[in-house]
Design an enzyme around this catalytic site. Structure first.
Site, mmCIF file in Angstrom:
data_model
loop_
_atom_site.group_PDB
_atom_site.id
_atom_site.type_symbol
_atom_site.label_atom_id
_atom_site.label_comp_id
_atom_site.label_asym_id
_atom_site.label_seq_id
_atom_site.Cartn_x
_atom_site.Cartn_y
_atom_site.Cartn_z
ATOM 1 N N CYS A 137 9.922 75.171 -14.010
ATOM 2 C CA CYS A 137 10.585 75.833 -12.886
ATOM 3 C C CYS A 137 10.619 77.334 -13.134
ATOM 4 O O CYS A 137 10.900 77.787 -14.251
ATOM 5 C CB CYS A 137 12.004 75.310 -12.714
ATOM 6 S SG CYS A 137 12.883 76.088 -11.336
ATOM 7 N N ASP A 269 11.604 82.462 -1.618
ATOM 8 C CA ASP A 269 11.782 81.776 -2.889
ATOM 9 C C ASP A 269 10.634 82.166 -3.811
ATOM 10 O O ASP A 269 9.575 82.594 -3.359
ATOM 11 C CB ASP A 269 11.789 80.257 -2.674
ATOM 12 C CG ASP A 269 12.531 79.516 -3.780
ATOM 13 O OD1 ASP A 269 12.929 80.168 -4.764
ATOM 14 O OD2 ASP A 269 12.714 78.297 -3.649
ATOM 15 N N ASN A 270 10.863 82.030 -5.099
ATOM 16 C CA ASN A 270 9.810 82.244 -6.097
ATOM 17 C C ASN A 270 9.182 83.638 -6.018
ATOM 18 O O ASN A 270 7.962 83.794 -5.879
ATOM 19 C CB ASN A 270 8.738 81.156 -5.966
ATOM 20 C CG ASN A 270 9.316 79.777 -6.224
ATOM 21 O OD1 ASN A 270 10.067 79.588 -7.173
ATOM 22 N ND2 ASN A 270 8.997 78.826 -5.374
#
Length: 859
Positions: A137, A269-270
């Protein structure tokens, strides 16, 4: 497979081999979990079996977890599916076993021959491979950054990584069959899940899909079994060397494009935004998020210490101790060296590294779980490695810490300094384990514990140390440090007037203001404040201040007030309370006694969870036992009460709620609560609702009250801001869980045969499933059609039922005009409890129609 060597080194399928331990490469086949945990039975994931050892990072739902670090390490190269970390943005899609082979994926976009294909056809038409891959992750080790400065994401420890044998076909083969355009550059991937911000979609570069060194797969098996629901059952993408957020689960669609994905999750996100970008800057300007330069793809270099364990104690002796851990890297690049320092980075020792992935490479071609293992065809390293180093315990006893760093084959080395960023992603500064000498033993502290307090960062922060200084905030006479400052209380920094910090308020003077309704003084963290100037403007009403007059309000104030609210207090600050530490405080939570009424506005009392009734995926009725079966709540109709619990750090969290149950109910209190689960915009979700959601039957919660400025008596008689009123009509405006205070008044009116007060209710929700208490409201309307009318309104126009006959859209001026037409001002009152947007419409309408504020109640 004619083009690939079929005379495999191991000609038998793995299931036919009696003892897999004899094989020269790691293999495991896991038995699927079957038991659904009680916590999950109460959510939309009520069919998903999970290991209770996984550490839940976002409450019960959505499910995000990592294994205990030691258990992860001890599992070896291949992680049991039950311990594999999980990142879910919402509920897990339900796919019955009998439908697995019929699962269909579409391939479309900039291709000559778009097509759809079922999983059964994928297994028949494409070459199938089994490949070991480490997944990680992007938020791994995030909690360490959040300890320095809170970012936008929830806390991960250091175990957000796992390795499995994945079986499936190559994504490049599936895309190649559709013949992509030469102008295409990206492949968009979309899953079947439906989290808060729509379907999850992201992308990777098309060239990577076609690169055998990248080995990007579409997988349907993990460690020899069909995919677990949490890991994408029945089909997912597996992208080695890239953050897990790109490996889309529950795969339904592949779109070939000439540009990156424009999906909400791909944008927000990310990403690793520049370190100078604050959470406020990122929230106010989307351009930061939409700059593709800041999107994360490849993992960065990471090394972790697993042995010694956190809080492990070792007796000092002449023996050696083996320090050990793991490392991983992105983009298929091998870690070339891992180094350990026991003198704060002045010198380094070279650790021994084991690359279990190479044993597959050395074995040549063979088959596992119906797929060809062809690691020997590539040079890329797609899995983690393990390292170890033996050192004398006597040397550890002379050290203050253990430091680890790695360097890959490109000579990129892990940094000493943390690169803080808003998302707290890709944190890979040196991993440090502190050594605490305790007599003839050594105790070891890791930086943090994933889902609870613990670790040297908590300790250093509490001691006032600077985690980012040249000694990680530790006190050490051998290292030059900046002058150690006492711990700064951030709350007092915001709340206090510096000029009043030395003014001493005598306790007798402070106590003289007890019960004062004109000059309510209260204390927070030893400082005294005068709340009189804010009585009229307090959002919770004057009573919220008056109920703590002349008392220490620290726990309640800190639990419920935001930073914005705390910054309003300097003008109210009077000084510090004389000898506050020596003053005997009245115990705030009394022992249960046979009291007729539960609630006390100045004291907390405990009630016990007896039952939890699940109404919908995110709504529950929590039923609490009072102190004895004959006790009444003592809550007047229209008022609310406070509930409080401690969070994982031991701090109180407090919120106001209105019960669903009538105040005539004895021995019980029923509270309807909508649980705000974590999502991308609010990674922690609703803190209080998730704490309540995690209560088990038999657990206790503290309650205090009543509070509020409105009270309904009977037959239209009510009081508001201590002024009596006689109303003929109520116009109630509610949104979502804001139905509870208005429902309290409805119950009082329609349980009294003599009460002829008429009520018009506007009840706004997003979707049909969000409508709470609909059965009860419909029953009242059917029984009293001339006295009560309810308009249900849905704002999600894209998902309206075909037969929807209610209001479409949000509250408008026209709707409010209709409700009051023919009614005289002074004969009706508005009771409002909804989200800010709904309340804003009411406020603007009242201003436009010049409605006196004394006739508008905001709960």
């Amino acid at each position: 497979m004619d083009s690939i060597v079929t005379e495999v080194t191991y000609g038998l399928e793995i299931k036919k081999i009696k003892d897999i331990t004899e094989l020269p490469f790691p293999v495991r086949q896991d038995s699927p979990l079957t038991e659904v945990l009680p916590t999950d039975l109460k959510t939309k994931d009520n069919f998903v079996a999970r290991d209770p050892d996984l550490l839940r990072l976002t409450g019960s739902h959505p499910f995000n977890s990592e294994p205990p670090l030691t258990k992860l390490y001890d599992s070896g190269f291949l992680t049991p599916v039950s311990l594999h970390f999980v990142r879910n943005h919402g509920p897990v899609p339900y796919v019955p076993d009998e439908n697995i082979l019929d699962w269909e994926v579409s391939i479309e976009g900039m291709v000559e021959t778009p097509y759809k294909i079922k999983l059964s056809d994928i297994m028949e038409q494409f070459d199938i491979y089994s490949t070991p891959v480490t997944m990680v992750c992007a938020g791994n080790r995030r909690k360490e950054q959040n300890m320095v400065k809170k970012g936008a994401g929830f806390n991960w420890g250091a175990a957000g990584t796992s390795t499995s044998l994945w079986t499936g076909c190559m994504l490049g083969d599936v895309i190649g069959k559709a013949r992509p355009s030469k102008r295409a550059r990206f492949v968009w991937m979309e899953g079947a899940d439906n989290p808060a911000n729509g379907a999850y979609r992201t992308c990777i570069r098309l060239s990577w899909c076609m690169d055998p060194e990248r080995c990007i797969m579409i997988a349907y098996q993990q460690n020899g079994e069909w995919l677990h629901p949490d890991h994408g059952k029945p089909l997912r993408v597996v992208i080695p060397g890239v953050i897990g957020g790109r490996s889309v689960k529950w795969l339904k669609k592949l779109v070939v494009s000439d540009r990156p994905s424009e999906n909400w999750y791909h944008y927000f996100d990310n990403r690793v935004l520049p370190t100078m970008v604050t959470p406020e800057m990122a929230k106010s300007d989307d351009r930061w998020w939409k700059d593709e330069r800041y999107a994360i793809y490849d993992l960065n270099l990471q090394t972790i210490i697993c042995k010694p364990e956190n809080q492990q104690v070792i007796k000092i002796s002449e023996d050696e101790y083996e320090i050990a851990g793991f490392g991983y890297n992105g983009g298929g690049v091998r870690i070339g060296r891992i180094e350990v320092s026991l003198d704060k980075g002045k010198s380094w020792k070279l650790a021994d590294i084991d690359y279990p992935e190479d044993r597959y490479r050395e074995a040549g071609y063979f088959r596992l779980f119906g797929g060809l293992v062809n690691v020997c065809d590539r040079m890329s390293c797609l899995c983690w490695c393990f390292w170890k180093l033996k050192v004398p315990l006597s040397e550890l006893a002379r050290s203050k810490d253990i430091l680890i760093r790695g360097m890959d084959e490109r000579m990129m080395v892990q940094p000493r300094t943390m690169y803080w960023n808003v998302t707290s992603m890709l944190n890979n500064w040196w991993y440090r384990v502190a050594i605490i000498r305790e007599g003839e033993s050594l105790r070891f502290e890791h930086p943090v514990v994933a889902n609870k307090p613990g670790g040297w960062m908590d300790r250093v922060k509490a001691e006032g140390g600077d985690i980012l200084d040249n000694n990680w905030g530790e006190v050490d006479d051998t290292v030059k440090q900046a002058e150690r400052r006492p711990h700064i209380d951030e709350d007092l920094e915001m709340m206090c007037n510096r000029e009043k910090m030395d003014v001493v308020i005598k306790y007798s003077e402070f106590e003289a203001h007890k019960d004062s309704e004109t000059e309510p003084w209260f204390a927070v963290k030893g400082q005294v404040f005068d709340g009189s100037s804010y009585l009229e403007d307090h959002p919770g009403g004057a009573q919220s201040i008056l109920m703590v007059s002349g008392e220490d309000a620290t726990d309640d104030f800190i639990a419920i007030h935001s930073s914005f609210a705390k910054k309003l207090l300097p003008s109210m600050h009077l000084g510090r309370l004389e000898e506050v530490s020596s003053v005997t405080k009245v115990k705030s939570v009394e022992q249960n006694v046979k009291r007729e009424v539960l609630l006390d506005p100045r004291k907390w009392h405990k009630i016990t969870l007896a039952e939890k009734e699940v109404i919908s995926s995110d709504s529950r009725i929590f039923k609490f036992d009072l102190e004895h079966s004959e006790q009444l709540s003592g809550l007047p109709t229209g008022k609310h009460l406070f509930l409080r619990l401690k969070d994982s750090s031991g701090k109180y969290v407090m919120r106001a709620y209105t019960p669903k149950s009538s105040n005539s109910l004895r021995g019980r209190l029923e509270i309807l609560i909508k649980v705000y689960f974590p999502n991308r915009e609010y990674p922690n979700g609703g803190i209080m609702t998730n704490l309540i959601e995690n209560l088990q039957v038999g657990n206790q919660i503290e309650v205090k009250g009543p509070v509020g400025e409105f009270e309904y008596v009977k037959c239209g008689h009510c009081s508001f801001n201590n002024k009596p009123y006689q109303m003929k009509h109520f116009v109630m405006i509610s949104g979502g869980s804001g139905i509870t205070p208005t429902y309290q008044v409805l119950q009082a009116i329609f349980s009294d045969p003599e009460d002829r007060t008429s009520v018009q209710l506007f009840f706004g929700n997003k979707k049909v499933d969000d409508i709470l208490l609909r059965e009860e409201l419909d029953h009242i309307q059917e029984k009293y059609p001339e006295q009560f009318k309810v308009d249900y309104s849905l704002s999600d126009l894209d998902h309206l039922p075909e037969n929807w006959s209610g209001v479409r859209g949000r509250l408008t001026f026209d709707i409010l005009d209709t409700y009051v037409r023919g009614k005289k001002m002074g004969e009706y009152m508005l009771l409002v409890c909804g989200p800010p947007g709904m309340n804003g419409v009411v406020e603007n309408w009242c201003n436009a129609r010049k409605l006196d504020k004394q006739y508008v109640v905001y709960f």
